[in-house]
Design a protein around this motif. Sequence first.
Motif, mmCIF file in Angstrom:
data_model
loop_
_atom_site.group_PDB
_atom_site.id
_atom_site.type_symbol
_atom_site.label_atom_id
_atom_site.label_comp_id
_atom_site.label_asym_id
_atom_site.label_seq_id
_atom_site.Cartn_x
_atom_site.Cartn_y
_atom_site.Cartn_z
ATOM 1 N N GLU A 1 14.706 6.139 -0.547
ATOM 2 C CA GLU A 1 14.022 7.057 -1.188
ATOM 3 C C GLU A 1 12.475 6.866 -0.768
ATOM 4 O OE1 GLU A 1 16.255 5.185 -2.417
ATOM 5 O OE2 GLU A 1 17.863 6.460 -3.308
ATOM 6 N N MET A 2 12.446 5.476 -0.815
ATOM 7 C CA MET A 2 11.043 5.015 -0.323
ATOM 8 C C MET A 2 10.415 5.480 1.003
ATOM 9 S SD MET A 2 8.262 3.571 -1.110
ATOM 10 C CE MET A 2 8.748 2.412 -2.769
ATOM 11 N N VAL A 3 11.449 5.496 1.895
ATOM 12 C CA VAL A 3 11.150 5.997 3.349
ATOM 13 C C VAL A 3 11.091 7.219 3.384
ATOM 14 C CG1 VAL A 3 12.263 5.913 5.749
ATOM 15 C CG2 VAL A 3 12.416 3.826 4.365
ATOM 16 N N CYS A 4 11.759 8.123 2.767
ATOM 17 C CA CYS A 4 11.786 9.724 2.577
ATOM 18 C C CYS A 4 10.167 9.915 1.860
ATOM 19 C CB CYS A 4 12.865 10.066 1.757
ATOM 20 S SG CYS A 4 14.262 10.049 2.505
ATOM 21 N N LEU A 5 9.742 9.079 0.946
ATOM 22 C CA LEU A 5 8.654 9.437 0.181
ATOM 23 C C LEU A 5 7.385 9.229 1.456
ATOM 24 C CD1 LEU A 5 6.724 10.208 -1.956
ATOM 25 C CD2 LEU A 5 6.857 7.691 -2.475
ATOM 26 N N PHE A 6 7.467 8.023 1.853
ATOM 27 C CA PHE A 6 6.581 7.955 3.323
ATOM 28 C C PHE A 6 6.391 8.700 4.353
ATOM 29 C CE2 PHE A 6 6.568 2.929 2.284
ATOM 30 C CZ PHE A 6 5.587 3.089 1.475
ATOM 31 N N GLY A 7 8.061 9.269 4.583
ATOM 32 C CA GLY A 7 7.979 10.425 5.725
ATOM 33 C C GLY A 7 7.463 11.563 5.144
ATOM 34 N N SER A 8 7.339 12.045 3.840
ATOM 35 C CA SER A 8 6.772 13.328 3.524
ATOM 36 C C SER A 8 5.326 13.248 3.518
ATOM 37 C CB SER A 8 7.294 13.484 2.069
ATOM 38 O OG SER A 8 6.823 12.664 1.170
ATOM 39 N N ALA B 1 0.641 -1.105 0.068
ATOM 40 C CA ALA B 1 0.014 -0.116 -0.096
ATOM 41 C C ALA B 1 1.014 1.213 -0.053
ATOM 42 C CB ALA B 1 -0.983 -0.018 1.262
ATOM 43 N N PHE B 2 0.449 2.335 -0.666
ATOM 44 C CA PHE B 2 1.086 3.567 -0.671
ATOM 45 C C PHE B 2 2.205 3.487 -1.617
ATOM 46 C CE2 PHE B 2 -1.651 4.390 2.634
ATOM 47 C CZ PHE B 2 -1.729 5.958 2.543
ATOM 48 N N GLN B 3 2.742 2.342 -2.138
ATOM 49 C CA GLN B 3 3.967 2.195 -2.952
ATOM 50 C C GLN B 3 3.687 3.369 -4.083
ATOM 51 O OE1 GLN B 3 4.793 -1.657 -4.416
ATOM 52 N NE2 GLN B 3 6.902 -1.448 -4.194
ATOM 53 N N ASP B 4 2.546 3.452 -4.717
ATOM 54 C CA ASP B 4 2.531 4.526 -5.749
ATOM 55 C C ASP B 4 1.995 5.909 -5.244
ATOM 56 O OD1 ASP B 4 2.728 4.971 -8.532
ATOM 57 O OD2 ASP B 4 1.059 3.881 -8.857
ATOM 58 N N ALA B 5 2.564 6.264 -4.251
ATOM 59 C CA ALA B 5 2.197 7.460 -3.469
ATOM 60 C C ALA B 5 2.303 8.749 -4.448
ATOM 61 C CB ALA B 5 2.538 8.069 -2.173
ATOM 62 N N ALA B 6 3.445 8.785 -5.010
ATOM 63 C CA ALA B 6 3.533 10.176 -5.954
ATOM 64 C C ALA B 6 2.714 9.905 -7.255
ATOM 65 C CB ALA B 6 5.183 9.964 -6.261
ATOM 66 N N LYS B 7 2.260 8.821 -7.447
ATOM 67 C CA LYS B 7 1.194 8.738 -8.784
ATOM 68 C C LYS B 7 -0.074 9.243 -8.420
ATOM 69 C CE LYS B 7 1.727 5.339 -11.510
ATOM 70 N NZ LYS B 7 1.760 3.841 -12.069
ATOM 71 N N GLY B 8 -0.371 8.872 -7.013
ATOM 72 C CA GLY B 8 -1.791 9.392 -6.652
ATOM 73 C C GLY B 8 -1.568 10.905 -6.440
ATOM 74 N N ARG B 9 -0.605 11.489 -5.951
ATOM 75 C CA ARG B 9 -0.518 12.886 -6.123
ATOM 76 C C ARG B 9 -0.766 13.443 -7.457
ATOM 77 N NH1 ARG B 9 4.873 14.623 -2.780
ATOM 78 N NH2 ARG B 9 3.998 14.151 -0.798
ATOM 79 N N ASN B 10 -0.017 12.979 -8.269
ATOM 80 C CA ASN B 10 -0.578 13.317 -9.912
ATOM 81 C C ASN B 10 -1.686 13.391 -10.327
ATOM 82 O OD1 ASN B 10 2.328 14.194 -9.980
ATOM 83 N ND2 ASN B 10 2.878 11.922 -11.031
ATOM 84 N N HIS B 11 -2.331 12.028 -10.115
ATOM 85 C CA HIS B 11 -3.894 12.044 -10.044
ATOM 86 C C HIS B 11 -4.819 13.333 -9.670
ATOM 87 C CE1 HIS B 11 -3.583 8.393 -12.150
ATOM 88 N NE2 HIS B 11 -3.171 7.484 -11.097
ATOM 89 N N ALA B 12 -4.211 13.556 -8.477
ATOM 90 C CA ALA B 12 -5.192 14.668 -7.623
ATOM 91 C C ALA B 12 -4.851 15.953 -8.293
ATOM 92 C CB ALA B 12 -4.555 14.702 -6.070
ATOM 93 N N GLN B 13 -3.605 16.190 -8.584
ATOM 94 C CA GLN B 13 -3.295 17.480 -9.240
ATOM 95 C C GLN B 13 -4.028 17.598 -10.687
ATOM 96 O OE1 GLN B 13 1.003 17.119 -9.405
ATOM 97 N NE2 GLN B 13 1.310 18.055 -7.314
ATOM 98 N N GLY B 14 -3.994 16.386 -11.376
ATOM 99 C CA GLY B 14 -4.827 16.526 -12.556
ATOM 100 C C GLY B 14 -6.363 16.876 -12.587
ATOM 101 N N ASP B 15 -6.889 16.267 -11.401
ATOM 102 C CA ASP B 15 -8.252 16.643 -11.333
ATOM 103 C C ASP B 15 -8.595 17.981 -11.034
ATOM 104 O OD1 ASP B 15 -8.893 13.915 -11.465
ATOM 105 O OD2 ASP B 15 -8.901 13.599 -9.226
ATOM 106 N N VAL B 16 -7.671 18.543 -10.157
ATOM 107 C CA VAL B 16 -7.847 19.993 -9.906
ATOM 108 C C VAL B 16 -7.510 20.706 -10.939
ATOM 109 C CG1 VAL B 16 -6.773 22.047 -8.620
ATOM 110 C CG2 VAL B 16 -7.177 19.920 -7.392
ATOM 111 N N MET B 17 -6.622 20.503 -11.823
ATOM 112 C CA MET B 17 -6.250 21.364 -13.019
ATOM 113 C C MET B 17 -7.226 21.269 -14.058
ATOM 114 S SD MET B 17 -2.166 20.794 -13.439
ATOM 115 C CE MET B 17 -1.729 22.012 -14.505
ATOM 116 N N GLU B 18 -7.848 19.992 -14.222
ATOM 117 C CA GLU B 18 -9.000 19.632 -15.291
ATOM 118 C C GLU B 18 -10.232 20.048 -14.746
ATOM 119 O OE1 GLU B 18 -8.412 15.892 -16.818
ATOM 120 O OE2 GLU B 18 -6.293 16.110 -17.012
ATOM 121 N N GLY B 19 -10.337 20.863 -13.494
ATOM 122 C CA GLY B 19 -11.707 21.103 -13.110
ATOM 123 C C GLY B 19 -12.606 20.210 -12.560
#
Length: 197
Positions: free
Chosen positions: A53-60, A2-20
């Motif tokens: 890198e993975m630990v730093c991503l989770f920490g963020s 779980a959360f292995q694709d956290a950065a991708k989830g962030r990109n999906h959310a940014q896309g939702d906001v940018m596309e209204g």
Amino acid sequence: MAFQDAAKGRNHAQGDVMEGRAPRPRHDSGDLAIRIARDGTWYYRGSPIARKEMVCLFGSVLRRDADGSYILETPVERGRIEVEDAPFIAVELFWRHCDCGDGAPRQCLSFRTNLDEMVTADAEHPIRVHLDPISREPRPYITVRPGLEARINRAVFYELVALAQAEIMDGRKVLGVWSEGMFFPIDEAPVLDMPEA
């Protein structure tokens, strides 16, 4: 994991906001099989997570819930993790002179965590020391983000002790350190002068 694709989830959310589009509802994953040990090592299902890198991503994406539980939270998913002591470890201390606004030179204490995050001790990032009531063993911490602390490791704490000076607080003499114009007590001042009999 779980959360292995956290950065991708962030990109999906940014896309939702940018596309209204309305943001996607956040999925609650419940308890994740992630634990942060007392020494700062992150584990997944009992095995250490080797990639920093993975630990730093989770920490963020680590947050603290109102009930005190630790949460990994991305724009699309959230889940609870176990933290034995503090989620971060302060592993290095940096000392410098700073100008705190009144023109008088003062010291500024910054800490590097085990995840390479830098934090400067100030009003929003206080240093606190928990003293064991029986052994008087100090457990020092610094706030990294709201609700999240780094335990200051022993070597760094010794550096703080070397910088300590005595001040009077609430009628008691205490040892502490200054940073960004704030005084942070770290222990009671030792009684050096014995009263005459």
